[in-house]
Enzyme design. Structure first.
Site, PDB file in Angstrom:
ATOM      1  N   GLU A  70     -47.486 -12.316 -14.462  1.00 32.47           N
ATOM      2  CA  GLU A  70     -46.461 -13.313 -13.982  1.00 32.47           C
ATOM      3  C   GLU A  70     -47.032 -14.092 -13.128  1.00 32.47           C
ATOM      4  O   GLU A  70     -48.037 -14.077 -12.467  1.00 32.47           O
ATOM      5  CB  GLU A  70     -45.412 -12.218 -13.406  1.00 32.47           C
ATOM      6  CG  GLU A  70     -43.889 -13.857 -13.138  1.00 32.47           C
ATOM      7  CD  GLU A  70     -43.815 -14.221 -11.826  1.00 32.47           C
ATOM      8  OE1 GLU A  70     -42.136 -13.920 -12.304  1.00 32.47           O
ATOM      9  OE2 GLU A  70     -44.094 -12.194 -10.841  1.00 32.47           O
ATOM     10  N   LYS A 139     -37.072 -12.331 -17.578  1.00 35.34           N
ATOM     11  CA  LYS A 139     -36.664 -11.693 -16.631  1.00 35.34           C
ATOM     12  C   LYS A 139     -35.089 -11.790 -16.112  1.00 35.34           C
ATOM     13  O   LYS A 139     -34.760 -12.632 -16.212  1.00 35.34           O
ATOM     14  CB  LYS A 139     -37.964 -12.590 -15.123  1.00 35.34           C
ATOM     15  CG  LYS A 139     -38.221 -11.667 -14.393  1.00 35.34           C
ATOM     16  CD  LYS A 139     -38.797 -12.669 -13.682  1.00 35.34           C
ATOM     17  CE  LYS A 139     -38.559 -11.516 -11.737  1.00 35.34           C
ATOM     18  NZ  LYS A 139     -39.299 -12.673 -11.460  1.00 35.34           N
ATOM     19  N   CYS A 172     -42.127  -8.213 -12.386  1.00 39.50           N
ATOM     20  CA  CYS A 172     -41.737  -8.414 -10.876  1.00 39.50           C
ATOM     21  C   CYS A 172     -40.567  -7.994 -10.110  1.00 39.50           C
ATOM     22  O   CYS A 172     -40.675  -6.893 -10.049  1.00 39.50           O
ATOM     23  CB  CYS A 172     -42.074  -9.764 -10.690  1.00 39.50           C
ATOM     24  SG  CYS A 172     -42.517 -10.449  -8.893  1.00 39.50           S
TER      25      CYS A 172
END
Length: 350
Positions: A70, A139, A172
């Site tokens: 990322e 995300k 993440c």
């Protein structure tokens, strides 16, 4: 976390000794860029990522998939300036696709994506070795209150990856929610990628969530962060492969631009999911106590699941931080509409 000899050996010597059923993955601990503020700097960082695709394949010709962290292009500035935002079908993604095609390798990449309807999306894309987009993900859980990105609305895709493995991607902070890995596994994922820009304070959390996400779902995890310093922030690298039993197979260091490689065996994931009794948690979650009652209990005894499904998430305590004002972002006034377009709130927690 010391790496045991037997764990390292099960990686196929990082993919040097590739088995017929193995999928060899390279995790690029990309150097955190010091400044990406203009379109020219964005183009230069794109060129570096493309060059690293070629380097990874030259370094290990058995490589099936190369994974970039990322924030590979924009760095950690959290800037929403249009000059450094990307489009799903733009020059940056075209360069990624071409790099995969020219080097005959699958690739996973990160962009901050323009969104005319709100804040940018933090998106991930996977291309196959012909340069065709095969996975597109937004995300779901931005790292609030630090990140300004729009919450994802596409769910967690699972695709047929290299060697027909079932492959998924989360980004993440997503990996801090066990429900994310469970959803990927429930939809069939045998290998789950996790790309990140995390900095050093998250190191321990990074380790045990990667392992837990693997063990709890009989699923291999392959996870990598940005690495090095941009003059302000220090990303930690820490590329990490976990076997489906939660054991660490290979773990990287803090060296920027290091490429961590490992052979994963999705065929053994399939075997474990079919034949394991003890700790086959992905099955047993929906079949509680099958020794006592035929087929096990298949109800949902979890209040948090039923409340969330009804849009009535309600914690029994107060939370003080509910917007990004502590990190310099104006409190939002727009409600989340979701994929269906209907406005959604968070029940009593709104």
């Amino acid at each position: 976390h010391p790496i045991k000899k037997e764990e390292t050996m099960s990686s196929g010597l990082g993919g040097l000794n590739k088995s017929p059923n193995g999928v060899v993955i390279g995790l690029v601990q990309l150097q955190l860029p010091s400044s990406v503020q203009t379109s020219a700097e964005l183009a230069a960082q794109t060129a570096k990522v493309v060059a690293m695709v070629a380097k990874a394949k030259r370094n290990l010709p058995t490589l099936d998939l190369v994974v970039f962290p990322e924030y590979s292009l924009q760095g950690l500035s959290m800037s929403i300036a249009d000059e450094i935002l990307c489009d799903r079908c733009g020059p940056e993604t075209a360069a990624f696709a071409a790099a995969c095609r020219e080097n005959e390798v699958w690739g996973c990449f990160s962009i901050m994506e323009r969104n005319e309807g709100g804040m940018p999306y933090n998106s991930g894309l996977i291309y196959d070795d012909k340069g065709t987009e095969v996975l597109y993900y937004r995300k779901l859980h931005p790292w609030i209150p630090v990140e300004p990105w729009e919450p994802g609305d596409l769910g967690i895709p699972v695709i047929d990856g290299p060697k027909n493995c079932k492959l998924s991607l989360i980004i993440c902070h997503d990996g801090m929610f066990p429900e994310m890995a469970r959803e990927a596994a429930y939809k069939g994922a045998e290998i789950m990628l996790r790309t990140a820009g995390y900095t050093a304070p998250i190191k321990n959390s990074w380790h045990f969530t990667n392992q837990a996400n693997a063990f709890q779902n009989l699923m291999c995890t392959a996870s990598v962060c940005m690495c090095g310093s941009d003059g302000t922030f220090d990303s930690m690298g820490q590329g990490m492969f976990c076997n489906f039993d939660g054991e660490v197979l290979v773990q990287g260091s803090h060296r920027p631009d290091e490429i961590i490689t490992c052979e994963l065996r999705p065929d053994l994931v399939r075997e474990a999911r079919v034949h394991w009794g003890v700790e086959n948690n992905i099955y047993q979650f929906g079949h509680r106590g099958y020794v006592a009652v035929k087929g096990g209990a298949t109800d949902c005894p979890y209040t948090f699941m039923t409340d969330l499904a009804k849009g009535q998430w309600n914690l029994p305590w107060d939370v003080k931080v509910k917007d990004g004002s502590s990190c310099g972002f104006d409190p939002p006034t727009r409600l989340y509409k979701g994929a269906s377009g209907g406005s959604k709130t968070n029940g009593h927690d709104a």
